[in-house]
Design an enzyme around this catalytic site. Structure first.
Site, PDB file in Angstrom:
ATOM      1  CB  CYS A  12     -24.793 126.628  30.269  1.00 61.99           C
ATOM      2  SG  CYS A  12     -23.186 125.846  30.505  1.00 61.99           S
ATOM      3  CG  HIS A  41     -26.129 125.508  34.852  1.00 62.03           C
ATOM      4  ND1 HIS A  41     -27.002 125.040  33.889  1.00 62.03           N
ATOM      5  CD2 HIS A  41     -24.891 125.207  34.425  1.00 62.03           C
ATOM      6  CE1 HIS A  41     -26.301 124.467  32.921  1.00 62.03           C
ATOM      7  NE2 HIS A  41     -25.026 124.555  33.218  1.00 62.03           N
ATOM      8  CD  GLU A  79     -30.117 126.140  35.359  1.00 63.56           C
ATOM      9  OE1 GLU A  79     -29.651 127.290  35.365  1.00 63.56           O
ATOM     10  OE2 GLU A  79     -29.662 125.226  34.652  1.00 63.56           O
TER      11      GLU A  79
HETATM   12  N1  GLN Z   1     -21.807 122.039  25.996  1.00 61.76           N
HETATM   13  C1  GLN Z   1     -21.402 123.270  26.582  1.00 61.76           C
HETATM   14  C2  GLN Z   1     -20.099 123.142  27.366  1.00 61.76           C
HETATM   15  O1  GLN Z   1     -19.744 122.083  27.792  1.00 61.76           O
HETATM   16  C3  GLN Z   1     -22.493 123.841  27.459  1.00 61.76           C
HETATM   17  C4  GLN Z   1     -22.798 123.003  28.651  1.00 61.76           C
HETATM   18  C5  GLN Z   1     -24.124 123.320  29.293  1.00 61.76           C
HETATM   19  O2  GLN Z   1     -24.992 123.922  28.686  1.00 61.76           O
HETATM   20  N2  GLN Z   1     -24.305 122.879  30.525  1.00 61.76           N
HETATM   21  O3  GLN Z   1     -19.437 124.120  27.568  1.00 61.76           O
END
Ligand code: GLN
Length: 549
Positions: A382, A508, A510
């Protein structure tokens, strides 16, 4: 008709109610029952999505896009099932429902009160999953500690359900602490007696008491707990500290937790538990053949719960690779171009963690550069993926000051930009791009090799995305989009073809790794780290070196 098990906690928080609930669920599942677990949290946030990780650890996202408590991650990892919005309920959500109904006029003429309106709504939600016909047993974990003001309505709801449902349809398990006093060389039962008394005063009597303890419970202690807490002696279960949470189901089985619960629920027909795959995993976990060091680059590293699912995914992936994964926490705020080599040179792989806001991002970018230049296996999740995109822009494409508009709204090169649909959103709760979305993988890429297929679905939690205006430029210079959303073209996976293992994902992974289904990205990343480490050791080995010469 489903049966209901309620899990409460006494004496202190952090005793591991989630793990005990998940372990019991695992044993019941292994005996052939269809089981699910839900968590009722007494705080007033409608969900934990707006909580800082320092407050409550990681926010776990389900397939249907619910932002939930991290215990749901344990439930999924142990049971290998999906949970949903229905599996996590907070006081905030209960009140929101009741207040909305009041505004609609549903209670017209009545005074809306904690009892019966709030407790009725709690009970409705406690029974919901059981009424779906999908489960034989529903376990409900009540967050917090007995005696807390905020958990009172939940305990009252359990009391009422015990009274309303047939005796054999409910069981209450109370998890408590038996402290060991070093000076007296004694285990002490008094705090447990008090917490059971408190629970009883609230009208709920536990059927089973699970005792967290550093020392084995002697028969005397068990008798004492049984006598003063008014449960059968066989219903006093020892939960001694074990080296890994994945041993807890087996420890609970040795103590007979599942059979005592089944007895209370008057279930007499069940098979021997089938835990073959679980035990195979545990064997590999306990007797690794090698070791790798993975750097976890994040800004919440003081609090391990902030990266819970990532850490657990590494445990699963380590077992598959039969190697121990040592996680080296590296605080991204303190990485500088001067100290990066010193901080990262001993590592076999680098994971740049998810996150929000500008704190610590420059350190993450420096770490990515190090991994890219040194051929160190890299895995960005992310925000970690977004940092890899920014690093490439600045140091390879020559786009000085490239950034994400999250950190620098006036960057000349917004290579990461706010998603179009996010531009009109101002409320923070539950408004990110959340939950499962499909992703199409490009043939012949590293992502293709890892997944072994071309259509996948992964879970998300973000507002920003790769800015596709720059995609051509990136691809011409060697960073390719190997996975995209088939409907919108949103870049889901980036990788570097010229690097042994360099991959970043917008989603994600994970959140989908379980004991019985470890996530391929983690499995392959650990494998790449192992290869990196082997190579490093070969070079260090003078014998091999002379052979090479
Ligand atoms: N802050 C970033 C976004 O909103 C990444 C979010 C995250 O790592 N879950 O796109």
């Amino acid at each position: 008709m489903a049966k209901y098990i309620f899990v409460t906690g006494g004496v202190t928080s952090s005793l591991g109610k989630g793990i005990i609930a998940a372990s019991l669920a695992k044993l019941l599942q292994a005996r052939g029952f269809r089981v699910t677990i839900q968590k009722f949290d007494p705080y007033i946030n409608v969900d934990p999505g707006t909580l800082n990780p320092y407050e409550h650890g990681e926010c776990y996202v389900t397939e249907d896009g619910a932002e939930t408590d991290l215990d749901l991650g344990h439930y999924e990892r142990f049971l290998n099932i999906y949970t949903s919005q229905a599996n996590n309920v907070t006081t905030g959500r209960i009140y929101q429902t009741v207040i909305n109904k009041e505004r609609e006029g549903a209670y017209l003429g009545k005074t809306v009160q904690v009892v019966p309106h709030i407790t009725d709504e709690i009970k409705r939600r406690m029974l919901l999953l059981g009424q779906s016909g999908q489960y034989d047993i529903v376990i409900t974990e009540i967050g917090g500690t007995v005696g807390d003001i905020e958990s009172l309505p939940f305990i009252e709801a359990v009391r009422q359900l015990q009274w309303e449902l047939p005796e054999e349809d409910t069981a209450v398990l109370h998890l408590t602490l038996i402290p060991y006093l070093k000076a007296a060389k004694e285990l002490k039962t008094k705090p447990t007696q008090h917490s059971v008394k408190m629970l009883s005063q609230e009208g709920v009597h536990p059927d089973i008491i699970v005792c967290r303890t550093e020392k084995p419970l002697t028969p005397d202690i068990r008798r004492k707990i049984a006598l003063f807490c008014n449960v059968k002696q066989e219903a006093v279960i020892e939960a001694a500290d074990v080296p890994t949470i994945y041993e807890v189901p087996l420890a609970m089985m040795r103590e007979g937790l599942d059979t005592i619960v089944l007895k209370k629920l008057n279930i007499t027909h069940y098979k021997e538990p089938d835990l073959t795959r679980w035990k195979e995993f545990l064997d590999k976990l306990k007797y690794p053949k090698g070791k790798v060091s993975i750097g976890l680059i994040g800004k919440y590293i003081e609090l391990q719960d902030a990266y819970k699912s990532i850490l657990e995914s590494f445990i699963h992936a380590g077992a598959v690779n039969e190697c121990k994964v040592d996680i080296v926490n590296v605080h991204s705020e303190f990485i500088t171009p001067e100290n990066v080599t010193e901080k990262l040179s001993g590592l076999d792989g680098l994971l740049v963690a998810p996150g929000f806001g500008h704190r610590g991002v420059e350190g993450k970018i420096i770490a990515v550069k190090y991994a890219r230049e040194k051929g160190l296996p890299f895995f960005g999740i992310c925000l970690g993926m977004q940092m890899a995109v920014i690093e490439f822009a600045r140091n390879v494409l020559g786009l000085t000051d490239a950034h994400s508009t999250e950190m620098n709204p006036s960057t000349p090169y917004p290579v990461i930009d706010l998603m179009e649909e996010q531009k009109k959103i101002s409320a923070k709760g539950g408004t990110m791009r959340l939950g499962a979305y499909p992703c199409e993988i490009r043939e012949g890429t590293l992502a293709h090799k890892i997944y072994g297929c071309l259509h996948i679905s992964e879970r998300h939690r973000h507002r920003w995305e790769f800015n596709n205006q720059y995609l051509d430029l990136y691809e011409k210079s060697g960073m390719i989009a190997s996975g995209k959303n088939p409907d919108t073209g949103l870049v889901e996976i980036i990788e570097l073809s010229s690097h042994p293992f360099f991959i970043g994902v917008q989603y994600h992974p994970e959140l989908k790794s379980t004991v019985e289904n470890p996530h391929p990205l983690f499995v392959h990343f650990v494998k790449a780290a192992k290869e990196f480490s082997d190579k490093k050791n070969d070079v260090k080995n003078p014998l091999l070196q002379s052979e090479m010469i």
